[in-house]
Design a protein around this motif. Structure first.
Motif, PDB file in Angstrom:
ATOM      1  N   ASP A  64      60.774  36.903  25.750  1.00 53.40           N
ATOM      2  CA  ASP A  64      60.681  38.394  25.800  1.00 53.40           C
ATOM      3  C   ASP A  64      61.349  38.840  24.269  1.00 53.40           C
ATOM      4  OD1 ASP A  64      59.892  38.615  28.275  1.00 53.40           O
ATOM      5  OD2 ASP A  64      61.790  39.589  29.039  1.00 53.40           O
ATOM      6  N   GLU A  65      60.724  39.975  23.721  1.00 55.24           N
ATOM      7  CA  GLU A  65      61.223  40.389  22.699  1.00 55.24           C
ATOM      8  C   GLU A  65      62.342  41.588  23.002  1.00 55.24           C
ATOM      9  OE1 GLU A  65      59.557  42.691  18.718  1.00 55.24           O
ATOM     10  OE2 GLU A  65      58.368  41.067  19.329  1.00 55.24           O
ATOM     11  N   LEU A  66      63.480  41.400  22.584  1.00 58.03           N
ATOM     12  CA  LEU A  66      64.153  42.671  22.931  1.00 58.03           C
ATOM     13  C   LEU A  66      64.535  43.623  21.495  1.00 58.03           C
ATOM     14  CD1 LEU A  66      66.926  40.644  24.921  1.00 58.03           C
ATOM     15  CD2 LEU A  66      64.916  41.770  25.567  1.00 58.03           C
ATOM     16  N   ASN A  71      63.108  45.776  26.623  1.00 54.75           N
ATOM     17  CA  ASN A  71      62.095  44.696  26.288  1.00 54.75           C
ATOM     18  C   ASN A  71      60.635  45.081  25.656  1.00 54.75           C
ATOM     19  OD1 ASN A  71      60.399  45.665  28.501  1.00 54.75           O
ATOM     20  ND2 ASN A  71      60.941  44.233  30.001  1.00 54.75           N
ATOM     21  N   GLN A  72      59.847  44.026  25.528  1.00 55.74           N
ATOM     22  CA  GLN A  72      58.767  44.583  24.643  1.00 55.74           C
ATOM     23  C   GLN A  72      57.833  45.637  25.220  1.00 55.74           C
ATOM     24  OE1 GLN A  72      59.404  41.639  25.989  1.00 55.74           O
ATOM     25  NE2 GLN A  72      57.950  40.911  27.223  1.00 55.74           N
ATOM     26  N   ASP A  73      58.065  45.630  26.458  1.00 52.86           N
ATOM     27  CA  ASP A  73      57.087  46.753  27.347  1.00 52.86           C
ATOM     28  C   ASP A  73      57.760  48.177  27.260  1.00 52.86           C
ATOM     29  OD1 ASP A  73      55.221  44.744  27.930  1.00 52.86           O
ATOM     30  OD2 ASP A  73      56.495  44.097  29.597  1.00 52.86           O
ATOM     31  N   THR A  80      65.373  39.193  32.281  1.00 54.87           N
ATOM     32  CA  THR A  80      64.449  38.938  31.214  1.00 54.87           C
ATOM     33  C   THR A  80      63.807  37.381  31.105  1.00 54.87           C
ATOM     34  OG1 THR A  80      66.255  38.051  29.701  1.00 54.87           O
ATOM     35  CG2 THR A  80      65.800  40.299  29.478  1.00 54.87           C
ATOM     36  N   ARG A  81      62.928  37.210  30.377  1.00 53.39           N
ATOM     37  CA  ARG A  81      62.302  35.799  30.543  1.00 53.39           C
ATOM     38  C   ARG A  81      62.086  35.209  29.085  1.00 53.39           C
ATOM     39  NH1 ARG A  81      62.913  36.773  35.359  1.00 53.39           N
ATOM     40  NH2 ARG A  81      61.232  37.742  36.752  1.00 53.39           N
TER      41      ARG A  81
END
Length: 68
Positions: free
Chosen positions: A16-18, A40-42, A12-13
């Motif tokens: 990032d929204e988890l 993650n957000q994707d 993750t970076r």
């Protein structure tokens, strides 16, 4: 909790929204198993957590009693 294990699948970076989606796999007697998938957000699955629970009798927080 009586135990747990996490498997990291992707990095993750910062920023990032988890999102976590959990489900009870089995609850039998005083024991339970729970799986949680983290995305993650994707929508890419980045981790998997499996937790084990054990219900015990007693008062752990004032005013909250657990029967079991």
């Amino acid at each position: 909790a009586s135990g747990g294990d996490i498997t990291f699948l992707k990095p993750t970076r910062i920023g990032d929204e988890l999102v976590a989606h959990g489900r009870e796999i089995v609850k039998q007697g005083r024991s339970g198993i729970y799986d949680i998938d983290i995305f993650n957000q994707d929508g890419v699955k980045i981790a998997i957590f499996r937790g084990h629970s054990r219900t015990v009798k007693g008062e752990f927080f004032p005013g909250i009693t657990v029967e079991g």
